[in-house]
Write a protein that holds these residues in place. Structure first.
Motif, PDB file in Angstrom:
ATOM      1  N   LEU A  75       0.630  -1.121   0.125  1.00 29.25           N
ATOM      2  CA  LEU A  75       0.315   0.514   0.008  1.00 29.25           C
ATOM      3  C   LEU A  75       0.316   1.612  -0.231  1.00 29.25           C
ATOM      4  CD1 LEU A  75      -3.225  -1.002   2.926  1.00 29.25           C
ATOM      5  CD2 LEU A  75      -2.813  -0.803   0.087  1.00 29.25           C
ATOM      6  N   GLY A  76       2.243   1.121   1.042  1.00 31.71           N
ATOM      7  CA  GLY A  76       3.608   2.076   0.650  1.00 31.71           C
ATOM      8  C   GLY A  76       3.203   2.215  -0.390  1.00 31.71           C
ATOM      9  N   SER A  77       3.825   1.018  -0.990  1.00 34.46           N
ATOM     10  CA  SER A  77       4.009   1.363  -2.522  1.00 34.46           C
ATOM     11  C   SER A  77       3.461   2.129  -3.000  1.00 34.46           C
ATOM     12  CB  SER A  77       4.919   0.017  -2.818  1.00 34.46           C
ATOM     13  OG  SER A  77       4.381  -0.810  -3.312  1.00 34.46           O
ATOM     14  N   PHE A  78       2.445   2.128  -3.634  1.00 34.41           N
ATOM     15  CA  PHE A  78       1.158   2.472  -5.016  1.00 34.41           C
ATOM     16  C   PHE A  78       1.283   4.154  -4.484  1.00 34.41           C
ATOM     17  CE2 PHE A  78      -1.207  -1.447  -4.790  1.00 34.41           C
ATOM     18  CZ  PHE A  78      -0.824  -1.234  -6.730  1.00 34.41           C
ATOM     19  N   LYS A  79       1.465   4.604  -2.698  1.00 35.68           N
ATOM     20  CA  LYS A  79       1.786   5.995  -2.869  1.00 35.68           C
ATOM     21  C   LYS A  79       2.718   6.091  -3.591  1.00 35.68           C
ATOM     22  CE  LYS A  79       3.409   7.198   0.986  1.00 35.68           C
ATOM     23  NZ  LYS A  79       4.236   7.411   2.381  1.00 35.68           N
ATOM     24  N   ASN A  80       3.764   5.408  -3.365  1.00 36.82           N
ATOM     25  CA  ASN A  80       4.637   6.165  -4.042  1.00 36.82           C
ATOM     26  C   ASN A  80       4.581   6.633  -5.482  1.00 36.82           C
ATOM     27  OD1 ASN A  80       6.359   6.122  -1.755  1.00 36.82           O
ATOM     28  ND2 ASN A  80       7.135   3.863  -1.724  1.00 36.82           N
ATOM     29  N   SER A  81       4.272   5.671  -5.985  1.00 38.80           N
ATOM     30  CA  SER A  81       4.383   4.914  -7.636  1.00 38.80           C
ATOM     31  C   SER A  81       3.246   6.292  -7.629  1.00 38.80           C
ATOM     32  CB  SER A  81       3.390   3.961  -7.817  1.00 38.80           C
ATOM     33  OG  SER A  81       4.342   2.084  -7.752  1.00 38.80           O
ATOM     34  N   LEU A  82       1.561   6.270  -6.899  1.00 35.45           N
ATOM     35  CA  LEU A  82       0.730   7.735  -8.009  1.00 35.45           C
ATOM     36  C   LEU A  82       2.064   8.941  -7.421  1.00 35.45           C
ATOM     37  CD1 LEU A  82      -2.338   6.495  -5.494  1.00 35.45           C
ATOM     38  CD2 LEU A  82      -1.589   6.735  -8.023  1.00 35.45           C
ATOM     39  N   LEU A  83       2.812   9.257  -6.331  1.00 33.63           N
ATOM     40  CA  LEU A  83       3.607  10.619  -6.292  1.00 33.63           C
ATOM     41  C   LEU A  83       4.333  10.425  -7.251  1.00 33.63           C
ATOM     42  CD1 LEU A  83       4.657  13.395  -5.164  1.00 33.63           C
ATOM     43  CD2 LEU A  83       5.982  11.538  -3.391  1.00 33.63           C
ATOM     44  N   ILE A  84       5.376   9.287  -7.579  1.00 33.23           N
ATOM     45  CA  ILE A  84       6.300   9.650  -8.792  1.00 33.23           C
ATOM     46  C   ILE A  84       6.024   9.749 -10.034  1.00 33.23           C
ATOM     47  CG2 ILE A  84       7.957   8.551 -10.192  1.00 33.23           C
ATOM     48  CD1 ILE A  84       8.711   6.810  -7.497  1.00 33.23           C
ATOM     49  N   SER A  85       4.200   8.804 -10.576  1.00 33.81           N
ATOM     50  CA  SER A  85       3.143   8.841 -11.973  1.00 33.81           C
ATOM     51  C   SER A  85       2.637  11.150 -11.607  1.00 33.81           C
ATOM     52  CB  SER A  85       2.332   8.202 -11.771  1.00 33.81           C
ATOM     53  OG  SER A  85       3.472   6.647 -12.298  1.00 33.81           O
ATOM     54  N   ALA A 229      11.567   2.329   1.416  1.00 32.07           N
ATOM     55  CA  ALA A 229      10.276   2.705   1.614  1.00 32.07           C
ATOM     56  C   ALA A 229       9.685   3.573   0.484  1.00 32.07           C
ATOM     57  CB  ALA A 229      10.323   3.387   2.826  1.00 32.07           C
ATOM     58  N   MET A 230      10.741   4.076   0.031  1.00 32.33           N
ATOM     59  CA  MET A 230      10.231   4.927  -0.840  1.00 32.33           C
ATOM     60  C   MET A 230      10.388   4.205  -2.442  1.00 32.33           C
ATOM     61  SD  MET A 230      13.199   8.408  -0.185  1.00 32.33           S
ATOM     62  CE  MET A 230      12.037   8.790  -1.442  1.00 32.33           C
ATOM     63  N   TRP A 231      10.283   3.190  -2.714  1.00 27.51           N
ATOM     64  CA  TRP A 231      10.370   2.373  -3.802  1.00 27.51           C
ATOM     65  C   TRP A 231       9.184   2.303  -4.098  1.00 27.51           C
ATOM     66  CZ3 TRP A 231      13.711  -2.790  -2.713  1.00 27.51           C
ATOM     67  CH2 TRP A 231      15.271  -1.853  -2.539  1.00 27.51           C
ATOM     68  N   PRO A 232       8.384   2.783  -6.036  1.00 25.81           N
ATOM     69  CA  PRO A 232       6.979   2.439  -5.892  1.00 25.81           C
ATOM     70  C   PRO A 232       6.746   0.307  -6.176  1.00 25.81           C
ATOM     71  CG  PRO A 232       8.419   2.589  -7.912  1.00 25.81           C
ATOM     72  CD  PRO A 232       9.326   2.583  -6.317  1.00 25.81           C
ATOM     73  N   VAL A 233       5.140   0.795  -6.541  1.00 25.21           N
ATOM     74  CA  VAL A 233       4.608  -0.562  -6.325  1.00 25.21           C
ATOM     75  C   VAL A 233       5.444  -1.672  -7.463  1.00 25.21           C
ATOM     76  CG1 VAL A 233       3.112  -0.002  -8.202  1.00 25.21           C
ATOM     77  CG2 VAL A 233       2.946  -2.019  -6.386  1.00 25.21           C
ATOM     78  N   PHE A 254       0.702 -10.419  -6.585  1.00 25.64           N
ATOM     79  CA  PHE A 254       0.893  -9.174  -6.811  1.00 25.64           C
ATOM     80  C   PHE A 254       0.688  -7.818  -8.331  1.00 25.64           C
ATOM     81  CE2 PHE A 254       4.468  -6.280  -7.737  1.00 25.64           C
ATOM     82  CZ  PHE A 254       4.569  -5.664  -6.764  1.00 25.64           C
ATOM     83  N   GLY A 255       0.568  -8.945  -9.400  1.00 19.85           N
ATOM     84  CA  GLY A 255       0.890  -8.321 -10.728  1.00 19.85           C
ATOM     85  C   GLY A 255      -0.538  -7.753 -11.052  1.00 19.85           C
ATOM     86  N   CYS A 256      -1.394  -9.194 -10.765  1.00 16.19           N
ATOM     87  CA  CYS A 256      -2.990  -8.137 -10.631  1.00 16.19           C
ATOM     88  C   CYS A 256      -3.204  -6.989 -10.250  1.00 16.19           C
ATOM     89  CB  CYS A 256      -3.896  -9.580  -9.665  1.00 16.19           C
ATOM     90  SG  CYS A 256      -3.686 -10.942 -10.820  1.00 16.19           S
ATOM     91  N   MET A 257      -2.476  -6.838  -9.067  1.00 13.82           N
ATOM     92  CA  MET A 257      -2.564  -5.736  -8.037  1.00 13.82           C
ATOM     93  C   MET A 257      -2.180  -4.711  -8.672  1.00 13.82           C
ATOM     94  SD  MET A 257      -2.695  -6.213  -4.072  1.00 13.82           S
ATOM     95  CE  MET A 257      -1.380  -7.571  -3.960  1.00 13.82           C
ATOM     96  N   ALA A 258      -0.816  -4.910  -9.256  1.00 12.50           N
ATOM     97  CA  ALA A 258      -0.133  -3.667  -9.354  1.00 12.50           C
ATOM     98  C   ALA A 258      -0.616  -3.591 -11.098  1.00 12.50           C
ATOM     99  CB  ALA A 258       1.279  -3.925  -9.926  1.00 12.50           C
ATOM    100  N   VAL A 259      -1.458  -3.959 -11.835  1.00 13.04           N
ATOM    101  CA  VAL A 259      -1.703  -3.584 -13.215  1.00 13.04           C
ATOM    102  C   VAL A 259      -2.549  -3.211 -12.920  1.00 13.04           C
ATOM    103  CG1 VAL A 259      -3.317  -5.669 -13.974  1.00 13.04           C
ATOM    104  CG2 VAL A 259      -1.743  -5.054 -15.620  1.00 13.04           C
ATOM    105  N   LEU A 260      -3.702  -3.390 -11.445  1.00 14.18           N
ATOM    106  CA  LEU A 260      -4.921  -2.559 -11.691  1.00 14.18           C
ATOM    107  C   LEU A 260      -5.081  -1.365 -12.070  1.00 14.18           C
ATOM    108  CD1 LEU A 260      -8.096  -3.080 -11.465  1.00 14.18           C
ATOM    109  CD2 LEU A 260      -7.365  -2.980  -8.815  1.00 14.18           C
ATOM    110  N   PRO A 261      -4.424  -0.286 -11.666  1.00 12.46           N
ATOM    111  CA  PRO A 261      -4.836   1.288 -11.772  1.00 12.46           C
ATOM    112  C   PRO A 261      -4.003   1.162 -13.434  1.00 12.46           C
ATOM    113  CG  PRO A 261      -2.843   0.449 -10.089  1.00 12.46           C
ATOM    114  CD  PRO A 261      -3.054  -0.377 -10.470  1.00 12.46           C
TER     115      PRO A 261
END
Length: 284
Positions: A75-85, A229-233, A254-261
């Motif tokens: 969940l924290g990595s999703f936050k990092n991915s959204l911030l970077i993206s 802790a700063m890595w993306p998903v 993990f792949g399913c959750m990562a590709v969902l967005p």
């Protein structure tokens, strides 16, 4: 008889085209289906012979394990991915769209060379820029910060966005700019009030793909960010690689959750993406 034969042939051609399209669709969608179906299997079912096309005993154990693990905070990595993206998207669009307008509308010395260099930059593999960027980021003090992968992803998103939007601006008649000037608009006002609304589909495509350039990043984040802790998903896939092999059920979950967005973006934005890509292709 000739007309009837022609209509029959045309009908058969349409049926053949539909059949080919369906086959191509099934061929392309099967990996995603296998990803999802394998995430609902046990580790033994993944390696069953013959393969289980449909999960015989579906389970959510892989998802539960992936969400509850302590070694990687998904969940924290999703936050990092959204911030970077999001930052990649904003920077890329704000820089690429005005630049595309300038290259499409103004007579600039060396304009063709600039466009050529942007095209060449899209052909270079990411690994070519790793060491130069690493040196630069260390010098300016943004190594091991979010800014390192953000700026690196911008080097990919800006050329694509610029070439995409330039095709839209070139396809808009110059008479519209002249009419805006007659009505009292300067170049900036014409760009904001006239050109941007007319290229809304292209802007939608630019926003989406700039966001995806940041979301799909893994190489830049692993290279320029040492704090996990700063890595993306996308970097979390390494977490399913154990000492004695890969935990395939968790990898698939993990792949399913990562590709969902990404799937959700294309589902809700497909109208604008298709219109933008087709219009850009025709105008370019």
């Amino acid at each position: 008889m000739t007309i009837r034969t022609a209509l029959f042939t045309q009908k058969r051609m349409k049926q053949l085209q539909t059949a080919v399209a369906v086959i191509c669709f099934l061929f392309m969608i099967f990996p995603l289906y296998w990803l999802f179906s394998s995430s609902l299997k046990t580790e033994a079912s993944v390696f069953a012979r013959p393969p289980e096309i449909f999960p015989l005993r579906p389970t959510l154990e892989a998802y539960i394990t992936q969400l509850n693990q302590v070694t990687f905070d998904i969940l924290g990595s999703f936050k990092n991915s959204l911030l970077i993206s999001f930052c990649t998207m904003v920077i890329s669009v704000c820089l690429a769209v005005p630049a595309a307008y300038g290259l499409a509308r103004f007579r600039l010395k060396g304009k063709n060379l600039i466009v050529f260099l942007f095209l060449v930059s899209q052909m270079l593999p990411q690994i070519f820029t790793l060491i130069p960027n690493f040196i630069i980021f260390k010098k300016i003090g943004i190594y091991n910060t979010y800014w390192a992968p953000i700026l690196s992803n911008c080097t990919l998103a800006i050329p694509f966005s610029l070439m995409m939007m330039r095709a839209f601006f070139v396809g808009i008649p110059t008479e519209i700019d002249e009419a805006a000037r007659i009505d009292g608009c300067n170049a900036f006002q014409s760009f904001i009030r006239v050109m941007l609304p007319m290229s809304a589909n292209g802007l939608a495509v630019t926003f989406v793909f700039s966001f995806l350039f940041g979301y799909q990043d893994m190489m830049y984040s692993l290279t320029y960010v040492t704090d996990s802790a700063m890595w993306p998903v996308t970097t979390g896939i390494y977490n399913v690689v154990g000492r004695y092999g890969v935990e395939w059920c968790r990898a698939m979950a993990f792949g399913c959750m990562a590709v969902l967005p990404v799937i959700l973006i294309f589902v809700f934005m497909q109208k604008y993406i298709v219109q933008g890509l087709t219009a850009g292709a025709v105008k370019g």
